[in-house]
Design an enzyme around this catalytic site. Structure first.
Site, mmCIF file in Angstrom:
data_model
loop_
_atom_site.group_PDB
_atom_site.id
_atom_site.type_symbol
_atom_site.label_atom_id
_atom_site.label_comp_id
_atom_site.label_asym_id
_atom_site.label_seq_id
_atom_site.Cartn_x
_atom_site.Cartn_y
_atom_site.Cartn_z
ATOM 1 N N CYS A 179 31.054 33.401 31.541
ATOM 2 C CA CYS A 179 32.349 32.774 31.827
ATOM 3 C C CYS A 179 32.506 32.429 33.320
ATOM 4 O O CYS A 179 32.493 33.309 34.174
ATOM 5 C CB CYS A 179 33.459 33.725 31.395
ATOM 6 S SG CYS A 179 35.095 33.163 31.884
ATOM 7 N N VAL A 198 39.368 36.045 28.998
ATOM 8 C CA VAL A 198 38.896 36.773 30.170
ATOM 9 C C VAL A 198 38.790 35.769 31.306
ATOM 10 O O VAL A 198 38.629 34.566 31.046
ATOM 11 C CB VAL A 198 37.533 37.463 29.909
ATOM 12 C CG1 VAL A 198 37.715 38.643 28.998
ATOM 13 C CG2 VAL A 198 36.492 36.494 29.358
ATOM 14 N N GLU A 227 44.247 35.679 34.364
ATOM 15 C CA GLU A 227 44.246 34.399 35.088
ATOM 16 C C GLU A 227 43.452 34.487 36.395
ATOM 17 O O GLU A 227 43.908 35.045 37.401
ATOM 18 C CB GLU A 227 45.656 33.863 35.371
ATOM 19 C CG GLU A 227 46.380 33.360 34.136
ATOM 20 C CD GLU A 227 45.682 32.172 33.457
ATOM 21 O OE1 GLU A 227 44.957 31.437 34.132
ATOM 22 O OE2 GLU A 227 45.840 32.016 32.244
ATOM 23 N N SER A 228 42.282 33.835 36.366
ATOM 24 C CA SER A 228 41.334 33.971 37.477
ATOM 25 C C SER A 228 41.920 33.595 38.837
ATOM 26 O O SER A 228 41.687 34.290 39.837
ATOM 27 C CB SER A 228 40.081 33.142 37.194
ATOM 28 O OG SER A 228 40.410 31.774 37.020
HETATM 29 N N1 LIG Z 1 43.063 29.999 32.812
HETATM 30 C C1 LIG Z 1 42.181 31.093 32.508
HETATM 31 C C2 LIG Z 1 41.039 30.579 31.643
HETATM 32 C C3 LIG Z 1 40.084 31.691 31.217
HETATM 33 C C4 LIG Z 1 39.206 31.243 30.078
HETATM 34 O O1 LIG Z 1 39.384 30.141 29.500
HETATM 35 N N2 LIG Z 1 38.238 32.078 29.752
HETATM 36 C C5 LIG Z 1 37.421 31.760 28.602
HETATM 37 C C6 LIG Z 1 36.006 32.297 28.734
HETATM 38 S S1 LIG Z 1 35.098 31.369 29.965
HETATM 39 C C7 LIG Z 1 38.023 32.406 27.399
HETATM 40 O O2 LIG Z 1 38.259 33.598 27.374
HETATM 41 N N3 LIG Z 1 38.281 31.569 26.399
HETATM 42 C C8 LIG Z 1 38.791 32.045 25.150
HETATM 43 C C9 LIG Z 1 39.647 31.061 24.437
HETATM 44 O O3 LIG Z 1 39.849 29.973 24.942
HETATM 45 O O4 LIG Z 1 40.098 31.430 23.364
HETATM 46 C C10 LIG Z 1 41.690 31.711 33.806
HETATM 47 O O5 LIG Z 1 41.637 31.009 34.822
HETATM 48 O O6 LIG Z 1 41.383 32.915 33.810
#
Ligand SMILES: N[C@@H](CCC(=O)N[C@@H](CS)C(=O)NCC(=O)O)C(=O)O
Length: 176
Positions: free
Chosen positions: A9, A49, A60-61
């Site tokens: 990720c 995550v 939220e990263s």
């Molecule tokens: N806006 C979130 C996005 C995080 C994200 O999309 N993580 C992905 C993995 S790279 C995830 O967990 N996706 C699961 C989903 O969309 O259901 C951040 O910045 O943390």
């Protein structure tokens, strides 16, 4: 500190890099993205995550990056000057339009402007935004086989002198 993490990720990579830049120790909990545990939804209702637990739970990263930079000040990743700090945050706030939307469209095989986005990506202004963008640039090159513009290639080469970035490049090469 605990980081609910996934090696693949790029959002998690942002947080891994910031933790390493600041020399912070943490317990990584690897989440299987194809089979998320039910309890993860208790930490973050979206099930996404990264999630950081530093005595309180934070998803939220970009928000995690800001929190870590303000909570653990040395070395500082955001610029000192308030206007430049705001500009750095703005770049990260605009991540989807600057890179993310076209990166994921490319990955899905849909029409996209990834080449133009990479061409115009605002990098090299501040370490905070550089760290926020680098995980996708690394994955575009080393997982998706995209040829980077020379400007980005040399930016990434310079950034890779930082051990946390070099470690992320190694990690991605292991995944590819
Ligand atoms: N806006 C979130 C996005 C995080 C994200 O999309 N993580 C992905 C993995 S790279 C995830 O967990 N996706 C699961 C989903 O969309 O259901 C951040 O910045 O943390």
């Amino acid at each position: 500190m605990t980081l609910y993490d996934a090696a693949r990720c790029p959002y998690c990579a942002r947080v891994r890099i910031v933790l390493a830049e600041k020399g912070l120790e943490y317990e990584p909990v690897e989440i299987d993205l194809r089979n998320r545990p039910d309890w993860l939804y208790g930490l973050n209702a979206s099930g996404k995550v990264p999630v950081l637990d530093d005595g309180f739970v934070l998803p939220e990263s970009a928000v995690i990056m800001e929190y870590l930079d303000e909570r653990y000040r040395e070395p500082s990743l955001l610029p000192d000057d308030l206007a430049r700090r705001a500009e750095a945050r703005l770049q990260v706030f605009r991540f989807d339009e600057l890179l993310g939307d076209d990166y994921y469209a490319f990955r899905r095989g849909e029409p996209n402007a990834l080449a133009e986005r990479l061409e115009g990506l605002p990098v090299g202004d501040n370490l905070f935004a550089d760290i926020a963008f680098a995980p996708w640039v690394i994955r575009a090159r080393d997982m998706l086989g995209v040829a980077l513009p020379a400007r980005l290639e040399s930016w990434l080469e310079g950034l890779a002198a930082r051990p946390p970035i070099a470690a992320e490049i190694d990690l991605v090469r292991g995944l590819a």
